[in-house]
Design a protein around this motif. Structure first.
Motif, mmCIF file in Angstrom:
data_model
loop_
_atom_site.group_PDB
_atom_site.id
_atom_site.type_symbol
_atom_site.label_atom_id
_atom_site.label_comp_id
_atom_site.label_asym_id
_atom_site.label_seq_id
_atom_site.Cartn_x
_atom_site.Cartn_y
_atom_site.Cartn_z
ATOM 1 N N GLU A 57 93.108 32.848 -13.974
ATOM 2 C CA GLU A 57 93.835 33.810 -14.805
ATOM 3 C C GLU A 57 94.121 35.071 -13.992
ATOM 4 O OE1 GLU A 57 95.934 34.798 -17.987
ATOM 5 O OE2 GLU A 57 94.930 32.895 -17.714
ATOM 6 N N ASP A 59 95.484 38.128 -15.299
ATOM 7 C CA ASP A 59 95.307 39.367 -16.036
ATOM 8 C C ASP A 59 93.818 39.668 -16.213
ATOM 9 O OD1 ASP A 59 95.787 41.596 -17.602
ATOM 10 O OD2 ASP A 59 96.031 40.427 -19.441
ATOM 11 N N SER A 62 92.528 39.365 -19.866
ATOM 12 C CA SER A 62 92.401 37.960 -20.238
ATOM 13 C C SER A 62 91.161 37.336 -19.587
ATOM 14 C CB SER A 62 93.655 37.194 -19.828
ATOM 15 O OG SER A 62 93.527 35.840 -20.158
ATOM 16 N N GLN A 63 90.888 37.702 -18.357
ATOM 17 C CA GLN A 63 89.690 37.207 -17.688
ATOM 18 C C GLN A 63 88.432 37.645 -18.433
ATOM 19 O OE1 GLN A 63 90.122 38.940 -13.811
ATOM 20 N NE2 GLN A 63 91.165 37.140 -12.968
ATOM 21 N N GLY A 66 88.184 35.990 -21.855
ATOM 22 C CA GLY A 66 87.891 34.569 -21.677
ATOM 23 C C GLY A 66 86.422 34.320 -21.418
#
Length: 92
Positions: A57, A59, A62-63, A66
């Motif tokens: 990933e 971004d 987002s990481q 996640g």
């Protein structure tokens, strides 16, 4: 497709953890050993999945989210696994 794989790894970890926990409970007849080993499997699978997510990933937000969702999934899977193993042990 990537999102499907992301959540699919959670489902796979859930199914494998429950299966391993039940098999170990029947073989060893020890709730805590079977729970700890199945939880270790969950941590290993979702830990590796977290590393995969961070590496693929782009971004940062987002990481982070996640990995947080994977950690939350580890806790939920472990709690469900313990409840199910406890129920099975009480019936046996």
């Amino acid at each position: 497709m990537k999102l499907l794989l992301y959540f699919g790894l959670m489902v796979i970890s859930f199914v494998l953890s429950l299966s391993l926990g039940q098999i170990l409970l029947k073989r060893m007849n020890s709730l805590w050993k079977s729970f700890l080993l199945s939880t270790l499997l969950t941590v290993l699978l979702l830990g590796a999945s977290s590393v995969w997510w961070v590496l693929t990933e782009l971004d940062g937000i987002s990481q982070g989210f996640g990995v947080i969702y994977y950690c939350f999934a580890m806790m939920v899977i472990s709690i469900i696994n313990l409840k199910i193993l406890h129920t099975i042990q009480k019936k046996a």
